[in-house]
Design an enzyme around this catalytic site. Structure first.
Site, PDB file in Angstrom:
ATOM      1  N   ARG A  17     -29.118  -0.357 -24.943  1.00 18.68           N
ATOM      2  CA  ARG A  17     -29.526   0.554 -23.874  1.00 18.68           C
ATOM      3  C   ARG A  17     -28.393   1.519 -23.542  1.00 18.68           C
ATOM      4  O   ARG A  17     -27.225   1.262 -23.808  1.00 18.68           O
ATOM      5  CB  ARG A  17     -29.926  -0.238 -22.628  1.00 18.68           C
ATOM      6  CG  ARG A  17     -31.156  -1.099 -22.860  1.00 18.68           C
ATOM      7  CD  ARG A  17     -32.374  -0.214 -23.092  1.00 18.68           C
ATOM      8  NE  ARG A  17     -33.481  -0.954 -23.673  1.00 18.68           N
ATOM      9  CZ  ARG A  17     -34.189  -0.556 -24.721  1.00 18.68           C
ATOM     10  NH1 ARG A  17     -33.918   0.566 -25.334  1.00 18.68           N
ATOM     11  NH2 ARG A  17     -35.186  -1.268 -25.175  1.00 18.68           N
ATOM     12  N   CYS A  18     -28.779   2.626 -22.946  1.00 16.21           N
ATOM     13  CA  CYS A  18     -27.849   3.664 -22.521  1.00 16.21           C
ATOM     14  C   CYS A  18     -26.724   3.022 -21.705  1.00 16.21           C
ATOM     15  O   CYS A  18     -27.020   2.182 -20.851  1.00 16.21           O
ATOM     16  CB  CYS A  18     -28.612   4.677 -21.682  1.00 16.21           C
ATOM     17  SG  CYS A  18     -27.610   6.012 -21.017  1.00 16.21           S
ATOM     18  N   PRO A  19     -25.515   3.359 -21.991  1.00 20.16           N
ATOM     19  CA  PRO A  19     -24.976   4.388 -22.874  1.00 20.16           C
ATOM     20  C   PRO A  19     -24.479   3.857 -24.229  1.00 20.16           C
ATOM     21  O   PRO A  19     -23.768   4.558 -24.937  1.00 20.16           O
ATOM     22  CB  PRO A  19     -23.803   4.939 -22.072  1.00 20.16           C
ATOM     23  CG  PRO A  19     -23.235   3.723 -21.417  1.00 20.16           C
ATOM     24  CD  PRO A  19     -24.463   2.871 -21.069  1.00 20.16           C
ATOM     25  N   ASP A  44     -33.773   3.280 -27.574  1.00 20.02           N
ATOM     26  CA  ASP A  44     -33.694   3.570 -26.143  1.00 20.02           C
ATOM     27  C   ASP A  44     -34.164   5.012 -25.931  1.00 20.02           C
ATOM     28  O   ASP A  44     -33.627   5.932 -26.558  1.00 20.02           O
ATOM     29  CB  ASP A  44     -32.256   3.407 -25.648  1.00 20.02           C
ATOM     30  CG  ASP A  44     -32.105   3.687 -24.163  1.00 20.02           C
ATOM     31  OD1 ASP A  44     -33.125   3.909 -23.479  1.00 20.02           O
ATOM     32  OD2 ASP A  44     -30.966   3.668 -23.683  1.00 20.02           O
ATOM     33  N   ASP A  50     -29.420  11.912 -24.835  1.00 18.95           N
ATOM     34  CA  ASP A  50     -27.985  11.624 -24.817  1.00 18.95           C
ATOM     35  C   ASP A  50     -27.271  12.013 -26.102  1.00 18.95           C
ATOM     36  O   ASP A  50     -26.157  12.549 -26.058  1.00 18.95           O
ATOM     37  CB  ASP A  50     -27.739  10.132 -24.561  1.00 18.95           C
ATOM     38  CG  ASP A  50     -28.138   9.701 -23.171  1.00 18.95           C
ATOM     39  OD1 ASP A  50     -28.381  10.578 -22.316  1.00 18.95           O
ATOM     40  OD2 ASP A  50     -28.208   8.480 -22.934  1.00 18.95           O
TER      41      ASP A  50
END
Length: 83
Positions: A17-19, A44, A50
């Site tokens: 998951r981010c980041p 994600d 991103d």
């Protein structure tokens, strides 16, 4: 990298998951030669925003998104700035 050609390396960030996908890409790019293409596999949804933003901020080339392939994102590494 032309359409249908394979990347120089694949970075599997599925399930992260981010980041984390961007962090792992940022850690890997300095070790690649200029012009090398890395394909980031990242499921994600934030990666779709991103990864291109990271490329713009860091001077790497965002080559392509492959929404049906994992999804996947191709990034071309740029050389380091001279010291």
């Amino acid at each position: 990298m032309s359409a249908g050609s394979e990347p120089d390396e694949v970075l599997d960030c599925r399930g992260q998951r981010c980041p984390l996908p961007v962090i792992n890409l940022a850690r890997r790019l300095p070790d690649l030669p200029a012009g090398a293409v890395v394909r980031v596999l990242a499921d994600d949804p934030a990666a779709a925003v991103d990864i291109p933003a990271f490329c713009r901020m860091r001077g790497h080339e965002f080559v392509a998104a492959h929404p049906d392939a994992g999804p996947a994102y191709d990034v071309r590494a740029q050389g380091r700035a001279p010291a």
